[in-house]
Scaffold this motif. Structure first.
Motif, mmCIF file in Angstrom:
data_model
loop_
_atom_site.group_PDB
_atom_site.id
_atom_site.type_symbol
_atom_site.label_atom_id
_atom_site.label_comp_id
_atom_site.label_asym_id
_atom_site.label_seq_id
_atom_site.Cartn_x
_atom_site.Cartn_y
_atom_site.Cartn_z
ATOM 1 N N SER A 41 46.687 -29.095 -109.990
ATOM 2 C CA SER A 41 47.629 -29.720 -109.059
ATOM 3 C C SER A 41 46.975 -30.678 -108.074
ATOM 4 C CB SER A 41 48.389 -28.628 -108.295
ATOM 5 O OG SER A 41 47.524 -28.013 -107.360
ATOM 6 N N VAL A 58 45.556 -34.118 -106.991
ATOM 7 C CA VAL A 58 45.643 -35.512 -107.431
ATOM 8 C C VAL A 58 44.251 -36.131 -107.575
ATOM 9 C CG1 VAL A 58 46.468 -37.812 -106.771
ATOM 10 C CG2 VAL A 58 47.957 -35.808 -106.458
ATOM 11 N N THR A 82 57.373 -33.584 -109.141
ATOM 12 C CA THR A 82 56.697 -33.948 -107.895
ATOM 13 C C THR A 82 57.058 -35.339 -107.384
ATOM 14 O OG1 THR A 82 54.503 -34.588 -107.064
ATOM 15 C CG2 THR A 82 54.743 -34.552 -109.434
ATOM 16 N N SER A 83 56.967 -35.509 -106.086
ATOM 17 C CA SER A 83 57.165 -36.824 -105.466
ATOM 18 C C SER A 83 56.081 -37.809 -105.901
ATOM 19 C CB SER A 83 57.160 -36.693 -103.944
ATOM 20 O OG SER A 83 56.016 -35.990 -103.521
ATOM 21 N N TYR A 129 47.298 -37.228 -112.740
ATOM 22 C CA TYR A 129 48.170 -36.091 -112.432
ATOM 23 C C TYR A 129 49.631 -36.517 -112.529
ATOM 24 C CZ TYR A 129 50.808 -32.924 -109.348
ATOM 25 O OH TYR A 129 51.749 -32.074 -108.819
ATOM 26 N N ASN A 179 55.630 -33.015 -100.752
ATOM 27 C CA ASN A 179 54.516 -32.128 -100.339
ATOM 28 C C ASN A 179 55.030 -30.938 -99.528
ATOM 29 O OD1 ASN A 179 53.603 -34.899 -100.716
ATOM 30 N ND2 ASN A 179 51.581 -34.118 -100.182
ATOM 31 N N ARG A 228 48.121 -22.680 -98.502
ATOM 32 C CA ARG A 228 47.811 -23.934 -99.189
ATOM 33 C C ARG A 228 46.334 -23.937 -99.590
ATOM 34 N NH1 ARG A 228 49.441 -28.063 -102.350
ATOM 35 N NH2 ARG A 228 50.114 -29.889 -101.178
ATOM 36 N N THR A 232 41.520 -27.523 -100.208
ATOM 37 C CA THR A 232 41.114 -28.923 -100.337
ATOM 38 C C THR A 232 42.293 -29.905 -100.251
ATOM 39 O OG1 THR A 232 41.216 -28.831 -102.737
ATOM 40 C CG2 THR A 232 39.080 -28.357 -101.726
ATOM 41 N N VAL A 288 45.118 -31.894 -98.004
ATOM 42 C CA VAL A 288 44.753 -32.489 -96.722
ATOM 43 C C VAL A 288 45.148 -31.649 -95.505
ATOM 44 C CG1 VAL A 288 46.755 -34.015 -96.278
ATOM 45 C CG2 VAL A 288 44.458 -34.743 -95.663
ATOM 46 N N LYS A 300 42.882 -28.633 -95.232
ATOM 47 C CA LYS A 300 41.524 -29.087 -94.939
ATOM 48 C C LYS A 300 41.404 -29.361 -93.436
ATOM 49 C CE LYS A 300 38.295 -32.805 -96.051
ATOM 50 N NZ LYS A 300 37.948 -33.876 -96.979
ATOM 51 N N GLY A 351 39.498 -38.936 -95.902
ATOM 52 C CA GLY A 351 39.747 -40.177 -96.640
ATOM 53 C C GLY A 351 40.743 -41.053 -95.891
ATOM 54 N N ASN A 352 41.825 -41.431 -96.566
ATOM 55 C CA ASN A 352 42.822 -42.350 -95.999
ATOM 56 C C ASN A 352 43.734 -41.615 -95.006
ATOM 57 O OD1 ASN A 352 44.821 -44.219 -95.537
ATOM 58 N ND2 ASN A 352 45.748 -44.008 -97.575
ATOM 59 N N ALA A 361 47.680 -42.498 -94.682
ATOM 60 C CA ALA A 361 48.683 -42.152 -95.699
ATOM 61 C C ALA A 361 49.847 -41.432 -95.011
ATOM 62 C CB ALA A 361 48.060 -41.238 -96.757
ATOM 63 N N ARG A 412 53.193 -38.932 -95.426
ATOM 64 C CA ARG A 412 53.778 -37.919 -96.296
ATOM 65 C C ARG A 412 54.967 -37.241 -95.628
ATOM 66 N NH1 ARG A 412 51.133 -40.088 -99.441
ATOM 67 N NH2 ARG A 412 49.814 -39.297 -101.110
ATOM 68 N N ARG A 468 41.016 -42.581 -103.075
ATOM 69 C CA ARG A 468 41.376 -42.434 -104.492
ATOM 70 C C ARG A 468 41.394 -43.800 -105.166
ATOM 71 N NH1 ARG A 468 45.859 -37.688 -103.242
ATOM 72 N NH2 ARG A 468 44.265 -36.293 -102.429
ATOM 73 N N GLU A 474 45.891 -45.217 -104.670
ATOM 74 C CA GLU A 474 46.415 -44.311 -103.636
ATOM 75 C C GLU A 474 47.946 -44.373 -103.595
ATOM 76 O OE1 GLU A 474 46.352 -41.834 -101.937
ATOM 77 O OE2 GLU A 474 45.810 -42.082 -99.829
#
Ligand code: NDP
Ligand code: GDR
Length: 366
Positions: A90, A92, A133-134, A157, A186, A192, A195, A197, A200, A219-220, A223, A225, A307, A310
């Protein structure tokens, strides 16, 4: 007669909440777990029942979505009224590292379960839920995203899940199987995976607040969500299988936030507000860590977490679920964040104590 459910991915976040939910509803719950070299059932250990007792209503079976014969046998043995296909690779970002495996498990795995239903002649008995999934929307074609929004997957994915989505629709239309896609945005929780976000962030900053780590590498962080709580979303998975006709539904909160905002909420909750400086990969987040005097860098951007392609923004429109099923999320994104911080802070405090006193926790630590 109690209803029988079979859950793939029962050891994951959603599988564990769904199993609890169905047990409370009086179901007999069967789950498929993978063989691993160490225990991987932590999320369901609290509902585990000794298989030696009579009338156990929670049973685990070894299996894997890559293994057709094993899936056919488990479906035959359990004769489920409902199958929830939650099992998947699961992550990405990991799907770019292991694209073929991801396609096998997430795409072909779905086909294998649907074929098991057909081979065993259970088309009229067994209802099927597919964890869509979205991520299917990827490079978004319309905002907010709803059931009719065109798909544009942006990762191995998402492409694997696109196959799973359409094979579920196809088996519904071709063989009359009661099969539904839940297009879930999400959703998170204290369970959860570490790893993803949100977890984490809550785990990393809680550890930093207790002096267990120095810096969180991200990372980004721009983003966007649409984050809900897993408990709300598994309720909807069940509701989708209780209708007269099978249909696909978007499940979302209808509100979006950035990863950066999630970091800020978490830091505020821990009493270490963040001050940002720099831009792009030079951007850092400063905070005063409780117990220390000066500002220290607690967040750094590491391009390793970018990624290859992205998904910058996702925002769902759950109007159909509300209108047809009366479903609305009960837990806000901020309350979910608080719950995750509380849980990760308690863990971090335990580890800090162990670190301070060694493993002999029988020593008084007042
Ligand atoms: P998790 O990663 O927490 O759980 C995935 C589950 O799948 C685990 O039980 C895992 O087993 C199992 N699994 C992995 N590979 C295999 C395999 N080869 N054979 C059998 N089982 C396997 O995911 P979530 O609970 O968060 O998500 C559940 C489903 O919903 C997934 O399909 C995911 O893609 C999808 N989804 C999730 C969303 C989210 O935001 N959480 C949103 C939309 C869709 P193990 O514990 O051994 O690793
Ligand atoms: P996502 O979730 O890819 O949306 O898939 P994830 O939490 O991994 O990423 C969300 C966004 O945060 C950005 N990001 C980071 N992500 C991770 N994991 N680690 C980082 O350090 C980091 N920094 C920034 C990502 O780039 C992304 O934009 C989840 C999974 O549960 C899928 O299975 C599910 O289908 C979708 O949600 C809906």
């Amino acid at each position: 007669m109690p209803k029988v459910a079979l859950i793939t991915g029962i050891t994951g976040q959603d599988g564990s909440y769904l199993a609890e939910f169905l047990l409370e509803k009086g179901y007999i719950v069967h789950g498929i777990k993978r063989r691993a070299s160490s225990f991987n059932t932590q999320r369901v250990d609290h509902i585990y029942q000794d298989p030696h007792i009579d009338n156990a209503n929670f049973k685990l079976h070894y299996g894997d979505l890559t293994d057709t014969s094993n899936l056919v046998r488990i479906v035959q043995e359990t004769q489920p009224d409902e199958i929830y296909n939650l099992g998947a690779q699961s992550h990405v970002a990991v799907s770019f590292e292991s694209p073929e495996y991801t396609a096998d498990v997430d795409g072909m795995g779905t086909l294998r379960i649907l074929e098991a239903i057909r081979i065993l002649g259970l088309e009229k008995k067994t209802r099927f839920y597919q964890a869509s999934t979205s991520e299917l929307y990827g490079l978004v074609q319309e905002t907010p995203q709803k059931e009719t929004t065109p798909f544009y997957p942006r990762s191995p994915y998402a492409v694997a899940k696109l196959y799973a989505y359409w094979i579920t629709v196809n088996y519904r239309e071709a063989y009359g199987i009661y099969a539904c896609n839940g297009i879930l945005f999400n959703h998170e929780s204290p369970r959860r995976g570490e790893t993803f976000v949100t977890r984490k962030i809550t785990r990393g900053l809680a550890n930093i607040s207790q002096g267990l780590e120095d810096c969180l590498y991200m990372g980004n962080i721009d983003a966007l969500r649409d984050w809900g709580h897993a408990k709300d979303y598994v309720r909807m998975q069940w509701m989708m299988l209780q209708q007269d006709q099978p249909e696909d539904f978007v499940i979302a909160t209808g509100v979006q936030y950035s990863v950066r905002q999630f970091i800020e909420w978490t830091a505020n909750e821990l009493g270490m507000p963040i001050r940002w400086e720099g831009t792009g990969v030079d951007e850092v987040g400063y905070a005063v860590v409780p117990g220390s005097a000066q500002e220290t860098v607690v967040v750094r951007i590491d391009p390793r977490y970018f990624r290859p392609t992205e998904v910058e923004t996702l925002l769902g429109d759950p109007a159909k679920a509300k209108q047809k099923l009366g479903w609305v999320p009960e837990i806000s994104t901020q309350d979910m964040c608080k719950e995750m911080v509380t849980s990760d802070l308690a863990e971090a405090k335990k580890h800090a104590l162990l670190k301070k006193f060694g493993y002999d926790v029988s020593v008084s630590v007042e």
